[in-house]
Design an enzyme around this catalytic site. Structure first.
Site, PDB file in Angstrom:
ATOM      1  N   HIS A   1      -3.922   2.254  -4.701  1.00  0.00           N
ATOM      2  CA  HIS A   1      -3.168   2.118  -3.449  1.00  0.00           C
ATOM      3  C   HIS A   1      -1.710   1.755  -3.754  1.00  0.00           C
ATOM      4  O   HIS A   1      -1.101   0.953  -3.045  1.00  0.00           O
ATOM      5  CB  HIS A   1      -3.794   1.039  -2.550  1.00  0.00           C
ATOM      6  CG  HIS A   1      -5.052   1.489  -1.871  1.00  0.00           C
ATOM      7  ND1 HIS A   1      -5.057   2.172  -0.688  1.00  0.00           N
ATOM      8  CD2 HIS A   1      -6.348   1.363  -2.220  1.00  0.00           C
ATOM      9  CE1 HIS A   1      -6.305   2.445  -0.327  1.00  0.00           C
ATOM     10  NE2 HIS A   1      -7.113   1.965  -1.247  1.00  0.00           N
TER      11      HIS A   1
ATOM     12  N   ASP B   1       0.879  -1.180   0.000  1.00  0.00           N
ATOM     13  CA  ASP B   1       0.000   0.000   0.000  1.00  0.00           C
ATOM     14  C   ASP B   1       0.907   1.218   0.000  1.00  0.00           C
ATOM     15  O   ASP B   1       2.134   1.095   0.154  1.00  0.00           O
ATOM     16  CB  ASP B   1      -0.936   0.000   1.227  1.00  0.00           C
ATOM     17  CG  ASP B   1      -2.282   0.634   0.899  1.00  0.00           C
ATOM     18  OD1 ASP B   1      -2.299   1.800   0.479  1.00  0.00           O
ATOM     19  OD2 ASP B   1      -3.314  -0.047   1.048  1.00  0.00           O
TER      20      ASP B   1
ATOM     21  N   GLU C   1     -10.901   1.033  -4.389  1.00  0.00           N
ATOM     22  CA  GLU C   1     -10.738   2.482  -4.295  1.00  0.00           C
ATOM     23  C   GLU C   1      -9.827   3.102  -5.362  1.00  0.00           C
ATOM     24  O   GLU C   1      -9.074   4.024  -5.071  1.00  0.00           O
ATOM     25  CB  GLU C   1     -10.232   2.847  -2.890  1.00  0.00           C
ATOM     26  CG  GLU C   1     -11.215   2.424  -1.811  1.00  0.00           C
ATOM     27  CD  GLU C   1     -10.780   2.787  -0.411  1.00  0.00           C
ATOM     28  OE1 GLU C   1     -11.607   3.323   0.325  1.00  0.00           O
ATOM     29  OE2 GLU C   1      -9.613   2.512  -0.039  1.00  0.00           O
TER      30      GLU C   1
HETATM   31  C1  ACM Z   1     -10.886  -1.440   1.941  1.00  0.00           C
HETATM   32  O1  ACM Z   1     -11.238  -1.282   3.113  1.00  0.00           O
HETATM   33  N1  ACM Z   1     -10.465  -0.395   1.236  1.00  0.00           N
HETATM   34  C2  ACM Z   1     -10.926  -2.720   1.285  1.00  0.00           C
END
Ligand code: ACM
Ligand code: ZN
Length: 661
Positions: A244, A167, A300
């Site tokens: 991410h 991440d 996201e």
């Molecule tokens: C998440 O909580 N973005 C999978």
């Protein structure tokens, strides 16, 4: 072989015998109470006690009194049958995992006097996937910590450890083909995520004085995989894509749309190099992790740069993709096909449904369970991990009693109440719900002690949701066992939350409030946010006040410019002595107190008299606040207008009730 091991375990009590049984022994769980009440957790699906008990010390002299065998008569995977009589113990299972789980039950049954009650247990898990996810990117935890949690998971009969290995906050896995991932992307310039995220968001060279973070070598991960496998736990690696991924794109900017570092969170799916990178990384990942599933993230993605990137646009044109959602789906499908070609399966967060689900992909449903339901209805599989019941980065008790968390309020009882299978699912669809998982995201979790406090006892509850059929669950009995386990965990060196002194929900939320505006109609001059309607137009005068989280269906949220502006019609003019509303602030999710509140009254709904104006500076800090803004005095009026505007940070404004007296 396993029999000999268990025999030693039972007869030698506190001696270490073999790795996978040591947790049981060090926990001391079975020595901390003389109670005859069951301490087995998760609750077995059928357990009948008889009279008398078996003396485990007999096994030292007469090992033949304990037999455990693999049999064909048991069909449930991971299931077992355990019979303890006054003279003998027989444990049977269809597979090694079943024997292992039978052993866990057996040692949990053993009393502090060395006796095991006469009992028959017929048991098998409700779900095949009994998972826990640890975010090792936002803060890095060493493998000793992970092994300790694996021990606890094994005792709880859990079988999937999902590691969120990559991440923005740091890449955590050695990839030999791309040394900058661990030489640079694994190291950030502040030890605490919060300082870094709201600060520079830059990375540092490994070994430099301002480098904080770390990574696992491939050797360490191979050892971890083996350690987990001995305890019947698969480790599921997660490599985030396409979003991410700030840390990768800082180290290898040529994989982003602009080609420049520190510009984008998303890989460029227009570039062929992106796929070369991802496949090469996954090759090394698959070599370390033998798991059926490889998690590719997928959550996201902002996809902002894709809309103007010439390469992305060219790819969309070539492939006939209508929008950037389909471009994301293209990337996920391609990775899914790659994993399939290697004999593996793709797992991703529920955003992988956007633009069309890749065939054979399994959805990990986190934004509620709806994504999971959509997947199983489409013939694919799902793991359910909805934020409402499974996100352990939330407060589990009154925020003022706990260190800063992401927000929310997820007490033990709510985790325990999770029922993953809605009545609306057909039997074959329900079967494709593989199971459930708890997730610990670690933005606000900088130490191992803190992490364990967030995990336990909530993982006890999730384990019982995953293992035990709903008709065998019982909250009061579970709570009693959870208290015993908390004490035992503490004794064994874990740091569980102090369940014995739980504060509970916000006192205001426990009883309804009666007041002059209760049940009276509210006119909204600005709309509430539909996702936080709290029941709609009646929410602010329904007598129900909110608990510790704005997500509990009692807080109404306002995000539109100007935020909250309502008028309540009391029906007739009447004497008033106070008007007040509570607001909450929790900065992580951008929920702020109002900067300006105006309360005014009128008799004709046209000419309003201001009773009070509150103005104050909104500060961003780690505290969750609940603040009333009100007026007290003496007046007479029929209409009450309440206005609350946001401050410099914008964000949401939440209130639960406008109380008029
Ligand atoms: C998440 O909580 N973005 C999978
Ligand atoms: Zn691009």
């Amino acid at each position: 072989m396993a029999g000999a091991c268990l025999h030693s375990c039972l007869s030698m009590k506190l001696k270490y015998v073999k790795g996978f049984l040591t947790l049981a022994l060090c926990l001391g769980l079975w020595n901390c109470s003389s109670s005859e009440e069951s301490r087995v957790l998760p609750q077995p699906n059928a357990m009948t006690y008889g009279k008398g008990s078996f003396d485990a010390s007999l096994l030292e002299r007469e090992p033949a009194r304990f037999r455990q065998t693999l049999v064909e008569g048991i069909t449930a995977a991971e299931g077992y049958r355990l019979r303890v009589t006054r003279d003998s113990i027989v444990l049977e299972a269809a597979d090694e995992a079943g024997l292992f789980y039978g052993q866990q039950t057996l040692r949990q049954l053993q009393r502090d006097n060395g006796r095991i009650p006469v009992v028959t247990v017929e048991d098998a898990p409700r779900f095949a996937w009994r998972g826990f996810m640890m975010d090792v990117s936002r803060h890095f935890y060493d493998t000793a910590f992970l092994k300790k949690q694996i021990d606890a998971m094994a005792a709880l009969k859990m079988n999937r450890l999902h590691l969120h290995l990559t991440d923005a906050a740091g890449w955590r896995i050695e990839i030999k083909a791309y040394p900058r991932l661990t030489g640079f992307a694994a190291w950030r310039t502040a030890p605490l995520w919060k300082d870094w995220w709201f600060g520079s968001r830059t990375y540092a060279e490994e070994g430099s004085p301002d480098a904080f973070g770390g990574y696992y070598t491939q050797q360490e991960l191979r050892e971890l995989v083996a350690y987990a496998a001995e305890r019947h736990i698969q480790i599921i690696p997660e490599i985030e894509m396409p979003a991410h991924s700030e840390e990768v794109l800082a180290a290898y900017p040529e994989l982003s749309c602009s080609g420049e570092p520190y510009k984008h969170p998303d890989f460029c799916p227009g570039r062929e190099e992106t796929f070369t990178f991802l496949q090469t990384v996954l090759d090394e990942v698959m070599d370390i992790f033998p798991s059926e599933y490889i998690h590719v993230g997928g959550d996201e993605a902002g996809k902002a740069a894709w809309k103007t990137c010439a390469r992305c646009q060219a790819r969309m044109k070539r492939e006939g993709l209508q929008n950037v959602e389909e471009l994301q789906s293209y990337l996920i499908r391609r990775m899914g096909a790659y994993l399939t070609s290697k004999g593996r399966r793709l797992l991703g967060w529920d955003e992988i449904l956007q633009g069309g689900l890749a065939p054979g992909a399994t959805v990990m449903s986190w934004r509620g369970i709806e994504g999971g339901l959509e997947a199983v209805k489409a013939g694919e599989s799902a793991v359910l991990t909805p934020g409402s019941h499974c996100y352990f980065d939330t407060y589990q008790d009154a925020p003022h009693t706990l260190p800063e968390a992401m927000g929310g309020y997820l007490p033990l009882e709510k985790v325990y109440s999770f029922e993953p299978i809605p009545d609306t699912l057909k039997a074959d669809e329900a079967k494709r719900i593989l199971g459930v998982q708890a997730n610990l995201w670690c933005e606000y979790v900088p130490t191992v002690e803190h992490a364990e406090m967030m995990i336990y006892p909530r993982l006890f509850a999730l384990a019982e949701v995953a293992w035990t059929q709903p008709e065998q669950k019982n909250w009061a009995d579970f709570h009693r066992r959870a208290l015993v386990w908390c004490a035992a965990f503490e004794e064994a060196g874990y740091h569980p939350f102090d369940l014995a002194h739980e504060f509970g929900n916000r006192p205001e939320a426990l009883t309804d409030i009666d007041h002059l505006a209760k049940g009276k109609p509210v006119t909204y001059h600005l709309p509430y946010y539909p996702g936080y309607a709290a029941g709609g137009d009646a929410a602010l005068t329904d007598g129900k006040r909110g608990g510790w989280t704005y997500g509990d269906g009692r807080w109404q949220g306002f995000i539109r410019r100007g935020r909250l502006d309502v008028t309540i019609d009391l029906g007739e003019s009447m004497p008033l002595s106070s008007i007040s509303a509570d607001f909450m602030q929790v900065c992580g999710p951008e929920v702020f107190l109002p900067a300006r509140v105006v309360i005014s009254v009128s008799d004709d709904n046209e000419n309003f008299t201001e009773l009070v104006v509150h103005e104050h500076e909104v500060v961003r800090d780690g505290e969750v606040r609940f603040v009333p803004y009100g007026w007290t005095g003496e007046t007479t009026a029929r209409y009450v207008r309440y206005q609350a505007q946001s401050g410099a940070f914008g964000g949401f404004v939440f209130t639960d009730e406008i109380v008029v007296k």
